[in-house]
Structures are given as structure tokens and as C-alpha cells.
Design a protein around this motif. Structure first.
Motif, PDB file in Angstrom:
ATOM      1  N   ILE A   1       0.941  -1.149   0.111  1.00  0.00           N
ATOM      2  CA  ILE A   1      -0.011   0.022  -0.026  1.00  0.00           C
ATOM      3  C   ILE A   1       1.080   1.327  -0.057  1.00  0.00           C
ATOM      4  O   ILE A   1       0.645   2.072  -0.809  1.00  0.00           O
ATOM      5  CB  ILE A   1      -0.727  -0.168   1.159  1.00  0.00           C
ATOM      6  CG1 ILE A   1      -2.015  -1.053   1.156  1.00  0.00           C
ATOM      7  CG2 ILE A   1      -1.559   1.398   1.290  1.00  0.00           C
ATOM      8  CD1 ILE A   1      -2.893  -1.476   2.413  1.00  0.00           C
ATOM      9  N   ASN A   2       1.853   1.044   0.792  1.00  0.00           N
ATOM     10  CA  ASN A   2       2.834   2.394   0.733  1.00  0.00           C
ATOM     11  C   ASN A   2       3.750   2.793  -0.344  1.00  0.00           C
ATOM     12  O   ASN A   2       3.892   3.780  -0.629  1.00  0.00           O
ATOM     13  CB  ASN A   2       3.720   2.357   2.085  1.00  0.00           C
ATOM     14  CG  ASN A   2       3.074   2.884   3.453  1.00  0.00           C
ATOM     15  OD1 ASN A   2       2.756   3.943   3.791  1.00  0.00           O
ATOM     16  ND2 ASN A   2       2.160   1.835   4.060  1.00  0.00           N
ATOM     17  N   THR A   3       3.998   1.631  -0.880  1.00  0.00           N
ATOM     18  CA  THR A   3       4.876   1.800  -2.227  1.00  0.00           C
ATOM     19  C   THR A   3       3.765   2.248  -3.325  1.00  0.00           C
ATOM     20  O   THR A   3       4.202   3.214  -4.057  1.00  0.00           O
ATOM     21  CB  THR A   3       5.418   0.348  -2.562  1.00  0.00           C
ATOM     22  OG1 THR A   3       6.247  -0.316  -1.539  1.00  0.00           O
ATOM     23  CG2 THR A   3       5.966   0.407  -4.075  1.00  0.00           C
ATOM     24  N   ALA A   4       2.598   1.841  -3.363  1.00  0.00           N
ATOM     25  CA  ALA A   4       1.592   2.167  -4.517  1.00  0.00           C
ATOM     26  C   ALA A   4       1.503   3.828  -4.111  1.00  0.00           C
ATOM     27  O   ALA A   4       1.335   4.674  -4.979  1.00  0.00           O
ATOM     28  CB  ALA A   4       0.514   1.415  -4.389  1.00  0.00           C
ATOM     29  N   LEU A   5       1.491   4.231  -2.819  1.00  0.00           N
ATOM     30  CA  LEU A   5       1.045   5.484  -2.819  1.00  0.00           C
ATOM     31  C   LEU A   5       2.006   6.395  -2.737  1.00  0.00           C
ATOM     32  O   LEU A   5       1.942   7.463  -3.408  1.00  0.00           O
ATOM     33  CB  LEU A   5       0.725   5.557  -1.158  1.00  0.00           C
ATOM     34  CG  LEU A   5       0.392   7.130  -0.636  1.00  0.00           C
ATOM     35  CD1 LEU A   5      -0.864   7.577  -1.334  1.00  0.00           C
ATOM     36  CD2 LEU A   5      -0.122   6.877   0.877  1.00  0.00           C
ATOM     37  N   GLY A   6       3.380   5.959  -2.386  1.00  0.00           N
ATOM     38  CA  GLY A   6       4.498   6.807  -2.670  1.00  0.00           C
ATOM     39  C   GLY A   6       4.818   6.857  -4.173  1.00  0.00           C
ATOM     40  O   GLY A   6       5.130   7.949  -4.804  1.00  0.00           O
ATOM     41  N   VAL A   7       4.571   5.959  -5.095  1.00  0.00           N
ATOM     42  CA  VAL A   7       4.789   6.155  -6.566  1.00  0.00           C
ATOM     43  C   VAL A   7       3.695   6.883  -7.199  1.00  0.00           C
ATOM     44  O   VAL A   7       4.048   7.762  -8.027  1.00  0.00           O
ATOM     45  CB  VAL A   7       4.777   4.608  -7.044  1.00  0.00           C
ATOM     46  CG1 VAL A   7       4.784   4.726  -8.831  1.00  0.00           C
ATOM     47  CG2 VAL A   7       6.133   3.736  -6.727  1.00  0.00           C
TER      48      VAL A   7
ATOM     49  N   PRO B   1      13.772   6.805  -6.301  1.00  0.00           N
ATOM     50  CA  PRO B   1      14.330   7.805  -5.388  1.00  0.00           C
ATOM     51  C   PRO B   1      13.130   8.754  -4.631  1.00  0.00           C
ATOM     52  O   PRO B   1      13.249   9.140  -3.596  1.00  0.00           O
ATOM     53  CB  PRO B   1      15.150   8.568  -6.055  1.00  0.00           C
ATOM     54  CG  PRO B   1      15.545   7.640  -7.261  1.00  0.00           C
ATOM     55  CD  PRO B   1      14.388   6.879  -7.592  1.00  0.00           C
ATOM     56  N   SER B   2      12.257   9.044  -5.361  1.00  0.00           N
ATOM     57  CA  SER B   2      11.194   9.790  -5.126  1.00  0.00           C
ATOM     58  C   SER B   2      10.065   9.053  -3.830  1.00  0.00           C
ATOM     59  O   SER B   2       9.657   9.651  -3.228  1.00  0.00           O
ATOM     60  CB  SER B   2      10.215  10.289  -6.091  1.00  0.00           C
ATOM     61  OG  SER B   2      10.825  11.114  -6.936  1.00  0.00           O
ATOM     62  N   ALA B   3       9.960   7.928  -4.217  1.00  0.00           N
ATOM     63  CA  ALA B   3       8.983   7.211  -3.280  1.00  0.00           C
ATOM     64  C   ALA B   3       9.613   6.365  -2.332  1.00  0.00           C
ATOM     65  O   ALA B   3       8.930   5.855  -1.332  1.00  0.00           O
ATOM     66  CB  ALA B   3       8.424   5.944  -4.558  1.00  0.00           C
ATOM     67  N   LEU B   4      10.862   6.340  -2.173  1.00  0.00           N
ATOM     68  CA  LEU B   4      11.450   5.718  -1.147  1.00  0.00           C
ATOM     69  C   LEU B   4      11.073   5.903   0.510  1.00  0.00           C
ATOM     70  O   LEU B   4      11.136   5.086   1.133  1.00  0.00           O
ATOM     71  CB  LEU B   4      13.118   5.716  -1.159  1.00  0.00           C
ATOM     72  CG  LEU B   4      13.974   5.022  -1.819  1.00  0.00           C
ATOM     73  CD1 LEU B   4      15.340   5.217  -1.908  1.00  0.00           C
ATOM     74  CD2 LEU B   4      13.668   3.375  -1.542  1.00  0.00           C
TER      75      LEU B   4
ATOM     76  N   PHE C   1      19.418   5.299   3.170  1.00  0.00           N
ATOM     77  CA  PHE C   1      18.890   5.285   1.459  1.00  0.00           C
ATOM     78  C   PHE C   1      17.995   6.453   1.186  1.00  0.00           C
ATOM     79  O   PHE C   1      17.997   6.597   0.013  1.00  0.00           O
ATOM     80  CB  PHE C   1      18.475   4.120   1.161  1.00  0.00           C
ATOM     81  CG  PHE C   1      19.366   2.740   1.132  1.00  0.00           C
ATOM     82  CD1 PHE C   1      20.119   2.753   0.172  1.00  0.00           C
ATOM     83  CD2 PHE C   1      19.515   2.003   2.204  1.00  0.00           C
ATOM     84  CE1 PHE C   1      21.048   1.586   0.051  1.00  0.00           C
ATOM     85  CE2 PHE C   1      20.369   0.881   2.280  1.00  0.00           C
ATOM     86  CZ  PHE C   1      21.193   0.772   1.175  1.00  0.00           C
ATOM     87  N   THR C   2      17.438   7.280   1.939  1.00  0.00           N
ATOM     88  CA  THR C   2      16.601   8.269   1.728  1.00  0.00           C
ATOM     89  C   THR C   2      17.163   9.650   2.110  1.00  0.00           C
ATOM     90  O   THR C   2      18.162   9.699   2.876  1.00  0.00           O
ATOM     91  CB  THR C   2      15.416   8.053   2.300  1.00  0.00           C
ATOM     92  OG1 THR C   2      15.291   7.982   3.939  1.00  0.00           O
ATOM     93  CG2 THR C   2      14.507   6.867   1.957  1.00  0.00           C
ATOM     94  N   PHE C   3      16.581  10.610   1.570  1.00  0.00           N
ATOM     95  CA  PHE C   3      16.965  11.975   1.798  1.00  0.00           C
ATOM     96  C   PHE C   3      16.005  13.102   2.717  1.00  0.00           C
ATOM     97  O   PHE C   3      14.799  12.744   2.291  1.00  0.00           O
ATOM     98  CB  PHE C   3      17.494  12.555   0.379  1.00  0.00           C
ATOM     99  CG  PHE C   3      18.717  11.918  -0.235  1.00  0.00           C
ATOM    100  CD1 PHE C   3      19.906  12.318   0.131  1.00  0.00           C
ATOM    101  CD2 PHE C   3      18.559  11.061  -1.033  1.00  0.00           C
ATOM    102  CE1 PHE C   3      20.990  11.956  -0.357  1.00  0.00           C
ATOM    103  CE2 PHE C   3      19.417  10.558  -1.548  1.00  0.00           C
ATOM    104  CZ  PHE C   3      20.801  10.899  -1.291  1.00  0.00           C
ATOM    105  N   SER C   4      16.441  13.882   3.447  1.00  0.00           N
ATOM    106  CA  SER C   4      15.542  14.779   4.069  1.00  0.00           C
ATOM    107  C   SER C   4      15.721  16.038   3.767  1.00  0.00           C
ATOM    108  O   SER C   4      16.505  16.329   3.075  1.00  0.00           O
ATOM    109  CB  SER C   4      15.419  14.396   5.689  1.00  0.00           C
ATOM    110  OG  SER C   4      16.843  14.808   6.194  1.00  0.00           O
TER     111      SER C   4
END
Length: 356
Positions: free
Chosen positions: A239-245, A273-276, A350-353
Motif C-alpha cells: 500500500i505504501n509503495t503504491a501511494l509513494g509512486v 528515489p522519490s517514493a523511497l 538510503f533516503t534524503f530529508s
């Protein structure tokens, strides 16, 4: 001029020191040690009054809460009588933890003695020219408490890995394609609420029917528990992957079309990179769900692990059973916290803030 230079050097060293502290702050947060930052700042002389307030909020209040909980537990527990005796307090639970540790050490000593006797016997047979009688037997002693912990950790990671392998690609497909999302959404809504206790009998029968080998890499009990974890823990990641993408900037998709990027490049360079951040949020939730599901599955199916340990102690009915169960409960909670910290550390790598 000579009087100003030492002051400038001191200010530069102080600035470098605070820069290092700020860099360490991210790792302290990952490890759950946020209180270390104000401690280091106070030691470096940065507004001690403000840092003491931060230390009180981040360290003093949690420590007092834990002490208060232990005092409340110790006072109320002896007043609750069960069929196995009074509920054990913190002291009894700590003593039982030491007993379980001692049992582990004693079992390892018995294993070492067994292996030494076997090695000596095989050496005598080889010296006597009777190599055909040499045997290498596996020690079959009872699993210790630490063995049960290791079994559960291995199982949850295996099930979580399968869930991630399935959920992330499906989530990406659902996020990129409204048609795929429409196809998957009803299945997600139907199967997401299903309890692990409902999946377990089905998984047990399927594994017994399909996995018929007796000398495979994995035991049936291991696969049963791991697949049950997979079926219950893949939904948050999906669910979170689909929402992030689906939430990424549509301009990026437009740019990929203009540049005529192939699907693989578009997913690896733009989508992931955007959805991570949201993907890792789903992974953290999935791992937490998987850990809870695993304990229930091990208890119900009597598969090796912490769940079986809890059930065996409950069935044992000895005077120390309640204390052993409390040790297991605290262990389950601590391991769950460490698993979440591990996923948070990976997310930070692996992610950026906004700060990095």
C-alpha cells in the motif's frame, strides 16, 4: 592582532565541534539515543540551561517513567494470584532471565563435551585403521532460550524478505498504472484484514502437500511460519509503495517521456528515489506486523521459536513459568524495537530529508 588570532582559532574549533555534533545527531536519532546530542552540546558549553531542559525531556522523563512502571509493577504484581502463583515482579523476572542464560551456557558446555568425545573417538578409530566406522553426528540437545530467539529472528527476516520481494514490484506497478491499481485494490481490501490464525491452517496444509522432501534446505515448520509472516506483512509495504509512486511529481513522469527513458531507467532513476520514504515507512510497518504475526503463528502451530517457548512455559505450569513468560514478553518487545531501529537506520542511509 596576536590577541585576536587565538580567539579566532578557538571560535573555529568550537564551530567544527558543533558541526560534528550536528552530524552525530542523525545517528543518535537512528539509535534511539537522541539525548546524547544535548549532553554533548552542554559539555561543549552551548547554552547549558537550554541543554539541561532538552536532557530532561529526552532522558530524565523516560527514565522516571520506566522507574515508575517498575515500582508499580513490583507493588501490584504480588497481589495478583493465578493458578501458577503470584505474578512475578521485576526482581523475579530478572532472576529467571539469569537462569535462562545459565541454562544456555550449560547446554553449550554439554555440546562442546559431546563434540570433544566424538572427535576423540573418531581419532582412535582412524589410528586403528577403522575409518569406515567414523561417524559425524549432530548434537541433538534441547534448544536453549537464545536458540529460540535466533530461530524467530531468522524466520521473520525470511518471511519479510519474501513479502518485500512481492510487495515492492506490485506496489510500483499499482502506483504507475491505474489499471493495475484497480485490479489489485479489491484483493488488498479483502486479504489485508485476514488474521494470521486463519492463514496458518491453509499454509500448513499447502506446505505439507508441496514440500514433501525430508532433507531440504528448510524445515516445514520454518516455511510454514515464514510464509504466514509473508501473507500478513506484505500489505503495508504494498500500500505504501503504491501511494509513494502515485504521489511523485507528475512533471518527472513527463520529463521521462520527453527523454524517452525506458521503463527500467524511469523506475530506478525517477520513481524509486522519490517514493523511497514512503516505501521504507511501509517496510517498517511490515516488519513490525511480521514480528507480531510470527509469535502468534509459533504458539498456534508449535513451531520452534519464541512463540513455542511461551506456550511450553504456559503448559509447563511450574512455579517459574510465569517469570519465564514475562522474560519472553520483554524480549519480544525489545527485539521488536531493535528491528524498527534497524529499518530506520536503513531508511536514513538510503533516503534524503531536508537536512541531507
Amino acid at each position: 592582532m596576536t590577541a585576536i588570532e587565538p580567539t579566532q582559532l578557538q571560535a573555529e574549533r568550537r564551530a567544527r565541534l558543533f558541526t560534528r555534533i550536528n552530524k552525530l545527531d542523525g545517528w543518535f536519532k537512528v539509535l534511539g539515543l537522541s539525548f546524547m546530542t544535548p549532553l554533548l552540546r552542554a559539555a561543549a558549553g552551548d547554552n547549558p540551561k537550554a541543554q539541561v531542559k532538552q536532557i530532561w525531556q529526552l532522558l530524565g522523563v523516560p527514565v522516571l517513567a520506566i522507574i515508575g512502571f517498575l515500582l508499580l509493577w513490583g507493588n501490584l504484581a504480588p497481589r495478583v494470584e493465578t493458578s501458577l502463583g503470584a505474578i512475578p515482579g521485576p526482581v523475579q523476572v530478572w532472576e529467571q532471565a539469569k537462569v535462562l542464560h545459565g541454562d544456555h551456557l550449560a547446554e553449550r558446555e554439554r555440546q562442546s563435551a559431546f563434540l570433544e568425545r566424538q572427535a576423540a573417538r573418531n581419532a582412535e578409530l582412524i589410528a586403528a585403521g577403522q575409518e569406515d566406522r567414523v561417524r559425524e553426528r549432530v548434537y541433538t540437545g534441547s534448544p536453549t532460550y537464545y536458540d529460540q530467539i535466533w530461530t524467530s529472528v531468522q524466520t521473520v527476516f525470511f518471511g519479510f524478505l519474501i513479502a518485500t520481494t512481492v510487495a515492492v514490484p506490485l506496489g510500483i506497478a499499482a502506483g504507475l498504472s491505474p489499471t493495475t491499481n484497480a485490479a489489485l485494490n479489491p484483493l488488498i481490501q479483502i486479504f489485508k484484514p485476514v488474521s494470521p490464525l486463519a492463514w496458518l491452517p491453509i499454509v500448513t496444509m499447502v506446505v505439507s502437500a508441496v514440500y514433501v522432501t525430508q532433507d531440504g534446505m528448510f524445515s516445514r515448520s520454518f516455511l510454514t511460519s515464514a510464509i504466514t509472516v509473508t501473507l500478513c506483512s506484505l500489505w503495508p509495504t504494498l500500500i505504501n509503495t503504491a501511494l509513494g509512486v502515485a504521489s511523485i511529481d507528475r512533471d518527472l513522469i513527463s520529463v521521462s517521456r520527453v527523454l524517452k527513458l525506458n521503463t527500467w531507467t524511469k523506475i530506478t532513476r525517477l520513481v524509486l528515489p522519490s517514493a523511497l520514504p514512503l516505501i521504507f515507512t511501509g517496510l517498517r510497518l511490515s516488519l513490525g506486523v511480521g514480528w507480531m504475526v510470527l509469535i502468534a503463528a509459533e504458539m498456534l502451530a508449535q513451531n520452534p521459536g519464541l512463540g513455542k517457548f511461551v506456550w511450553d512455559q504456559f503448559q509447563n505450569g511450574s512455579s517459574s513459568s510465569l517469570a519465564a513468560i514475562m522474560v519472553a514478553v520483554l524480549t519480544i518487545g525489545i527485539i521488536g524495537f531493535l528491528l524498527d531501529r534497524l529499518m530506520y537506520a536503513l531508511q536514513s542511509l538510503f533516503t534524503f530529508s531536508n537536512n541531507r
